[in-house]
Design a protein around this motif. Structure first.
Motif, mmCIF file in Angstrom:
data_model
loop_
_atom_site.group_PDB
_atom_site.id
_atom_site.type_symbol
_atom_site.label_atom_id
_atom_site.label_comp_id
_atom_site.label_asym_id
_atom_site.label_seq_id
_atom_site.Cartn_x
_atom_site.Cartn_y
_atom_site.Cartn_z
ATOM 1 N N LYS A 1 0.699 -1.179 0.017
ATOM 2 C CA LYS A 1 -0.015 -0.064 -0.108
ATOM 3 C C LYS A 1 0.898 1.170 0.133
ATOM 4 O O LYS A 1 0.494 2.188 -0.710
ATOM 5 C CB LYS A 1 -0.834 -0.090 1.327
ATOM 6 N N LEU A 2 2.001 1.250 0.545
ATOM 7 C CA LEU A 2 2.838 2.665 1.011
ATOM 8 C C LEU A 2 3.659 3.033 -0.109
ATOM 9 O O LEU A 2 4.030 4.032 -0.393
ATOM 10 C CB LEU A 2 3.288 2.590 2.408
ATOM 11 N N TRP A 3 4.289 1.548 -0.646
ATOM 12 C CA TRP A 3 5.272 1.982 -1.473
ATOM 13 C C TRP A 3 5.055 2.769 -2.630
ATOM 14 O O TRP A 3 5.818 3.438 -3.224
ATOM 15 C CB TRP A 3 5.956 0.616 -1.976
ATOM 16 N N PRO A 4 4.027 2.702 -3.068
ATOM 17 C CA PRO A 4 3.332 3.458 -4.545
ATOM 18 C C PRO A 4 3.204 4.801 -4.011
ATOM 19 O O PRO A 4 3.123 5.573 -4.880
ATOM 20 C CB PRO A 4 2.094 2.694 -4.717
ATOM 21 N N THR A 5 3.104 5.305 -2.512
ATOM 22 C CA THR A 5 3.025 6.495 -2.340
ATOM 23 C C THR A 5 4.292 7.366 -2.208
ATOM 24 O O THR A 5 4.473 8.518 -1.657
ATOM 25 C CB THR A 5 2.020 6.653 -0.899
ATOM 26 N N VAL B 1 9.729 8.022 -11.380
ATOM 27 C CA VAL B 1 8.531 7.322 -11.262
ATOM 28 C C VAL B 1 7.585 8.112 -10.326
ATOM 29 O O VAL B 1 8.019 8.284 -9.093
ATOM 30 C CB VAL B 1 8.725 5.736 -10.600
ATOM 31 N N SER B 2 6.495 8.505 -10.479
ATOM 32 C CA SER B 2 5.878 9.304 -9.676
ATOM 33 C C SER B 2 5.113 8.679 -8.685
ATOM 34 O O SER B 2 4.653 7.852 -8.563
ATOM 35 C CB SER B 2 4.677 10.141 -10.518
ATOM 36 N N ALA B 3 4.803 9.161 -7.494
ATOM 37 C CA ALA B 3 4.082 8.705 -6.206
ATOM 38 C C ALA B 3 2.723 8.881 -6.534
ATOM 39 O O ALA B 3 2.206 9.772 -7.212
ATOM 40 C CB ALA B 3 4.601 9.535 -5.124
#
Length: 234
Positions: free
Chosen positions: A154-158, A231-233
């Motif tokens: 969940k948090l890695w993409p942010t 790579v955008s959050a």
């Protein structure tokens, strides 16, 4: 964007981070177990302190206040205040009673989140309340494999491009005690170190540079992953 004055602040963080992290931690009471039971000054000194020197207003989330430690919670918070005075600090904790007890004491001025890191809905709520877009995430929470992995997914993409994601205490991964927090998408067979080995294989053979992980650094009991720039959050 850093101005010229900022470039010369904390310049020793770039070359002496490990010693600075450990010495600063040991100069506080209580002393965080990051530098006593563990040797996490290695990864934080090599990666987190240099990152702060270049990004002094970084937004950092740590999961786990230490409410179940044999000393008062917030030992790492005190360390972060000392080392990263300009950073935007967020702390997430499972124990709501503990958070309320210390909200106006050791935790005053810290952005606080409460809930079970192993639940996707809780993590969505944390992202919504905090706005996500973290420079740094530190998982020092419940240490259950499924908690760690659900949080990472969940948090890695942010995490911002160029940002860092630290995972502590993986030495307990094979213990059945830390394989109890199962979910619909994660069972007791999942071991975080084994999942990271798969990521390592993907990274090693990623000749087309498609992976959003730029690097992995692992030491005794812990790892840090760096996010590729460009790579955008979420």
């Amino acid at each position: 964007i850093l101005n010229v004055e900022d470039l010369f602040q904390n310049v020793d963080y770039l070359w002496n981070g490990t010693a600075i992290f450990k010495d600063t931690a040991k100069g506080l009471q209580p002393v965080t177990d990051k530098v006593t039971t563990h040797t996490y000054e290695i990864m934080y000194g090599k990666f987190l302190l240099p990152y702060y020197q270049q990004n002094p207003t970084m937004k950092m989330l740590e999961i786990g206040l230490g409410c179940d430690m044999n000393y008062e919670p917030g030992a790492s918070v005190a360390l972060y205040r000392k080392l990263f005075p300009q950073a935007e600090l967020w702390e997430a904790e499972y124990d709501a009673v503990c958070v309320e007890k210390h909200r106006h004491g050791e935790l005053k001025g810290i952005n606080l989140l409460v809930g079970d890191q192993g639940k996707a809905a809780t993590l969505d709520d944390w992202i919504d309340k905090s706005g996500g877009n973290f420079d740094v995430v530190i998982d020092d929470g419940g240490h259950q494999n499924c908690q760690i992995w659900t949080s990472f997914q969940k948090l890695w993409p942010t995490v911002k491009e160029g940002g860092l994601y630290f995972i502590e205490d993986m030495q307990v991964a094979k213990s059945m005690h830390y394989r109890k927090a199962n979910t619909e998408t994660c069972d007791s067979n999942l071991l975080v170190p084994e999942m990271l080995k798969k990521y390592f294989d993907t990274l090693m053979y990623d000749t087309k540079r498609k992976n959003d992980i730029e690097f992995m650094f692992c030491q005794s009991e812990a790892c840090v992953l760096g996010k590729k720039k460009g790579v955008s959050a979420v």
